[in-house]
Design a protein around this motif. Structure first.
Motif, PDB file in Angstrom:
ATOM      1  N   LYS A  79       0.745  -1.522   0.128  1.00 48.09           N
ATOM      2  CA  LYS A  79      -0.010   0.100   0.010  1.00 48.09           C
ATOM      3  C   LYS A  79       0.482   1.330  -0.212  1.00 48.09           C
ATOM      4  O   LYS A  79       0.543   1.941  -0.835  1.00 48.09           O
ATOM      5  N   LEU A 114      -3.943   7.060   3.918  1.00 51.11           N
ATOM      6  CA  LEU A 114      -5.298   6.362   3.805  1.00 51.11           C
ATOM      7  C   LEU A 114      -6.624   7.165   2.864  1.00 51.11           C
ATOM      8  O   LEU A 114      -6.951   6.315   2.426  1.00 51.11           O
ATOM      9  N   LEU A 117      -5.640   5.718  -0.101  1.00 49.71           N
ATOM     10  CA  LEU A 117      -6.171   4.468  -0.597  1.00 49.71           C
ATOM     11  C   LEU A 117      -8.718   4.732  -0.754  1.00 49.71           C
ATOM     12  O   LEU A 117      -8.133   4.113  -1.571  1.00 49.71           O
ATOM     13  N   ASP A 127      -5.884  -1.205   7.345  1.00 49.68           N
ATOM     14  CA  ASP A 127      -5.169  -0.142   7.281  1.00 49.68           C
ATOM     15  C   ASP A 127      -3.736   0.222   7.652  1.00 49.68           C
ATOM     16  O   ASP A 127      -2.962   0.842   7.583  1.00 49.68           O
TER      17      ASP A 127
END
Length: 190
Positions: A79, A114, A117, A127
């Protein structure tokens, strides 16, 4: 037989009773004597492509024994590398700087990836924990080198142990050995 006693005379720290002016003068002399090293713009691990970096950070010595930790680190590294890929730069370090994350002290930095995402439609499960674990791998794997002011706002209970495990096991073992053989006051710092 006579016992030989070792005595070490310790010089009192000159800052113990120093005034603010004296401390400032001492710090100025120390900065002159030990100037900060300039930050390197690039180094081998920060210049590697995404897939190579991901492969490296999800293989030994970066594999913890616990499966859940291993999965979280892999998700976090993936990520973060995807998020960092959205910023301009030739290296991961340049992208890290361009992300603006160092302007967010403590755990606040996590809001930036975040948000990204969520905008990309990523599932939010795990996360925060994943991103923290991923950041640990990027730092310990020498992919990014956050600035000291930002690092001082962060606490990660595994940073020292993981760094010792993956970055320079022999160097950290030697440091630990030196701390153990040194004055009592150094033992609590290792």
């Amino acid at each position: 037989m006579n016992a030989v006693a070792k005595h070490v005379t310790r010089r009192l720290l000159e800052v113990s009773n120093a005034t603010a002016e004296q401390a400032q003068s001492r710090n100025s002399r120390l900065r002159t004597r030990f100037p900060a090293r300039p930050a390197e713009p690039s180094w081998p691990h920060t210049a590697r492509p995404l897939e190579e970096t991901l492969r490296r950070l999800t293989a030994p010595p970066f594999l913890p024994a616990v499966n859940g930790t291993r999965a979280g680190r892999r998700r976090g590294v993936t990520k973060l590398l995807q998020w960092l890929s959205s910023f301009p730069g030739e290296t991961w370090q340049q992208r890290w700087v361009a992300s603006g994350a160092e302007g967010f002290p403590g755990a606040a930095w996590v809001e930036l990836p975040l948000r990204w995402l969520r905008e990309c439609g990523s599932s939010p499960s795990y996360d925060c924990g994943d991103l923290s674990s991923g950041l640990l791998m990027l730092i310990c794997g020498d992919v990014i080198r956050p600035g000291l002011p930002w690092m001082l706002t962060r606490t990660h209970r595994h940073l020292a142990s993981v760094m010792a495990e993956v970055r320079d096991p022999d160097g950290f073992a030697r440091l630990h050995q030196l701390a153990e053989s040194g004055p009592t006051s150094s033992r609590k710092d290792s």
